[in-house]
Enzyme design. Structure first.
Site, PDB file in Angstrom:
ATOM      1  CD  GLU A   1      -2.701  -3.545   6.159  1.00 47.43           C
ATOM      2  OE1 GLU A   1      -3.265  -4.630   6.363  1.00 47.43           O
ATOM      3  OE2 GLU A   1      -2.641  -2.989   5.042  1.00 47.43           O
TER       4      GLU A   1
ATOM      5  CG  HIS B   1      -1.715  -1.219   1.421  1.00 46.42           C
ATOM      6  ND1 HIS B   1      -2.632  -1.660   0.506  1.00 46.42           N
ATOM      7  CD2 HIS B   1      -1.714  -2.134   2.431  1.00 46.42           C
ATOM      8  CE1 HIS B   1      -3.176  -2.781   0.941  1.00 46.42           C
ATOM      9  NE2 HIS B   1      -2.637  -3.091   2.102  1.00 46.42           N
TER      10      HIS B   1
ATOM     11  NE  ARG C   1      -5.594  -8.171  -6.401  1.00 42.85           N
ATOM     12  CZ  ARG C   1      -6.500  -7.603  -7.193  1.00 42.85           C
ATOM     13  NH1 ARG C   1      -6.148  -7.218  -8.420  1.00 42.85           N
ATOM     14  NH2 ARG C   1      -7.727  -7.433  -6.782  1.00 42.85           N
TER      15      ARG C   1
END
Length: 320
Positions: free
Chosen positions: A116, A98, A193
């Site tokens: 995260e 990310h 990805r």
């Protein structure tokens, strides 16, 4: 306005790697046998929770953030800053990365990148995650990707229930099959990805990869962030501090009995992992149970917990 927990209705997302464990663990009515994500506390444009009680019942968290900022200590920002999810990795997720805030704003025109953290709720025997890689340069990274040398590139780690991992933006990562996690993250859904095991999507085609963006935002070489879990035992509660960083702080609370009065620093996000607990606010009792998610807004200045249960508790660290 609010002198009670702001209870939120969870949202569910179908994923090709999802399953039915969220029903089995929390009794949720799943929309699909491939339900991969419960968006538990979200003000994101792709899915925001409905408030189930109190004067704003029927409104969404996204609307409430815009119209009633006083419930969030007047915190700045166009978007609610955090997103809490529960993920059921019935199959392995793609290897991904990310961006940070700067890249998200410049490349995607979105306010937040995605840092995260993961609290492992459940893990099957020998279950793994990918956290980081072994490449020492961008050239080596691309070469190993081009040659399909995934075992030489990706760094696997065994996991078990109760483990905790911090995943800053730029970290190459993947959740392996047989892992259920509670994720606290920035309010972002930008994913690049790197590898998807050559799986086919619902359209019968291989899912899109984003190698150029991935290399541009990835931390190369990988460095493990230093985190230190600390625990305090106080009246009626074992309070474990998991992390405090730029965007959020996250704790795990075990409740056994009646706690002391807890001051609300601003507004707090709660996910009930186990048990049944009463939240006492100004002499009023509010029951919460396993699978519930709620916010204690800034209008709740103090509260007491009573019962037996476990929570993940988080709050934003954004400046006003």
């Amino acid at each position: 306005m609010y002198k009670e927990p702001m209870m939120l209705a969870p949202l569910f997302k179908e994923r090709i790697w999802g399953g039915t464990n969220l029903r089995d663990m929390y009794g949720y009515p799943l929309p699909s046998p491939r339900t991969g994500e419960c968006w538990a506390i979200s003000g994101h444009e792709s899915g925001t929770n409905e408030i189930m009680n109190g004067p704003l019942a029927g409104s969404t968290l996204r609307e409430t953030w815009t119209d009633h900022r006083e419930l969030f200590s007047e915190e700045a920002g166009e978007e609610f800053p955090l997103l809490t999810k529960i993920l059921d990795a019935n199959d392995k997720l793609s290897v991904q990365v990310h961006p940070d805030d700067t890249y998200a704003k410049e490349k995607e025109s979105k306010p937040y990148g995605k840092t995260e953290c993961w609290y492992i709720l459940d893990a099957e025997e020998d279950a793994e995650i990918i956290l980081g890689h072994y490449a020492t340069s961008e050239e080596e990274f691309r070469e190993r990707v081009d040659n399909g040398e995934w075992d030489e590139l990706l760094r696997p780690l065994k996991v078990e229930a109760g483990d905790f991992f911090y995943v800053p933006s730029g970290t190459i990562h993947a959740i392996g099959a047989g892992v259920r996690i509670l994720e606290t993250q920035q309010n972002s859904d930008i994913t690049y990805r790197v590898y998807d095991y050559d799986r086919l999507g619902q359209d019968g085609e291989k899912r899109e990869l984003h190698l150029d963006d991935s290399v541009e935002v990835a931390s190369i070489p990988h460095e493990d962030p230093g985190i230190e879990r600390t625990t305090a035992i106080i009246k009626g509660m074992k309070r474990e501090h998991l992390i405090s960083e730029e965007y959020f702080s996250v704790e795990h609370w075990d409740i056994h009995g009646m706690t002391h009065e807890i001051r609300n620093p601003s507004y707090l996000l709660f996910s009930v992992l186990e048990g049944d607990v009463n939240v006492w606010i100004e002499g009023e009792r509010h029951g919460v149970e396993k699978g519930d998610h709620f916010i204690l807004p800034a209008s709740v200045k103090a509260f007491t917990l009573e019962g037996t249960g476990a929570f993940i508790v988080s709050h934003s660290n954004k400046e006003k």
